[in-house]
Scaffold this active site. Sequence first.
Site, short mmCIF file in Angstrom:
data_model
loop_
_atom_site.label_atom_id
_atom_site.label_comp_id
_atom_site.label_asym_id
_atom_site.label_seq_id
_atom_site.Cartn_x
_atom_site.Cartn_y
_atom_site.Cartn_z
N PHE A 1 0.83 -1.20 0.00
CA PHE A 1 0.00 0.00 0.00
C PHE A 1 0.87 1.25 0.00
O PHE A 1 1.82 1.36 0.78
CB PHE A 1 -0.89 0.05 1.25
CG PHE A 1 -2.12 -0.81 1.20
CD1 PHE A 1 -3.31 -0.32 0.68
CD2 PHE A 1 -2.09 -2.11 1.69
CE1 PHE A 1 -4.45 -1.11 0.64
CE2 PHE A 1 -3.23 -2.90 1.66
CZ PHE A 1 -4.41 -2.40 1.13
N ASP A 2 0.49 2.21 -0.85
CA ASP A 2 0.99 3.56 -0.72
C ASP A 2 0.34 4.18 0.52
O ASP A 2 -0.61 3.63 1.07
CB ASP A 2 0.62 4.34 -1.99
CG ASP A 2 1.06 5.78 -1.96
OD1 ASP A 2 2.20 6.03 -1.54
OD2 ASP A 2 0.26 6.64 -2.35
N LEU A 3 0.86 5.33 0.97
CA LEU A 3 0.30 5.99 2.16
C LEU A 3 -0.57 7.19 1.78
O LEU A 3 -1.80 7.14 1.86
CB LEU A 3 1.42 6.39 3.10
CG LEU A 3 1.01 7.06 4.42
CD1 LEU A 3 0.04 6.19 5.21
CD2 LEU A 3 2.25 7.38 5.26
N ASP A 4 0.06 8.29 1.35
CA ASP A 4 -0.68 9.50 1.02
C ASP A 4 -1.62 9.26 -0.16
O ASP A 4 -1.19 8.81 -1.22
CB ASP A 4 0.27 10.64 0.65
CG ASP A 4 1.11 11.11 1.84
OD1 ASP A 4 0.64 10.99 2.98
OD2 ASP A 4 2.24 11.58 1.61
#
Length: 218
Positions: free
Chosen positions: A8-11
Amino acid sequence: MSWKYILFDLDGTITDSREGIIKCVEYALNAAGVPIPPMGKMYQFMGPPLVDGFQNIMGMSYEEAVEATRKYRERYSVTGLYENKLFDGIDEVLKTLHEKGYQVILATSKPEEYSVKILEHFGIAQYFNEIVGSTLDGSRDCKRDVIQEAFRRTGISEEEKKSTIMIGDRKHDMIGARECGIASCGVYYGFASEPELEENGADYILHEVSELLPFLLG
């Protein structure tokens, strides 16, 4: 497809971080004496590494971009990282995947030490098998390098890449996944505008957080 490793990416994928990012970019530009551009241009800072962003979006030299990044982090490390909120329902997605035995990995271009603090702040760090971000010294910055570091830490083999997917909201996530030989899923509830994700090779497209579990578990 049966997934085992979910990056998963965060932002823009887990958190809506636009308030903190915009305010910190403004802080850095003010320090540099650079006029604040229209908000549409400011939103382009959601996703790329900061040094790249200040160069490509604002036309700064490399040295100017490094200094702007330093000023950005001056505010972000104290205030900006908490000007942030979870997307509705994403905590339940992560909890469910963790409980069902998936390997859930954070792979973000945000510095790792900030990423850990953010996940802990929102009480979701325990759902991740590994948290991988960029380095403050710039030695691991682009999404490709972050994903490769995730492979190294978790021991993902060439064969296991077939059951690995990158979930993200910007072209950098799609490009990084392709460069590392894994599938990608672009999410339009984040910061991208259509058709950015399709144009940059997303294998799958989702528009709502509520679509994640049916897709990943299906």
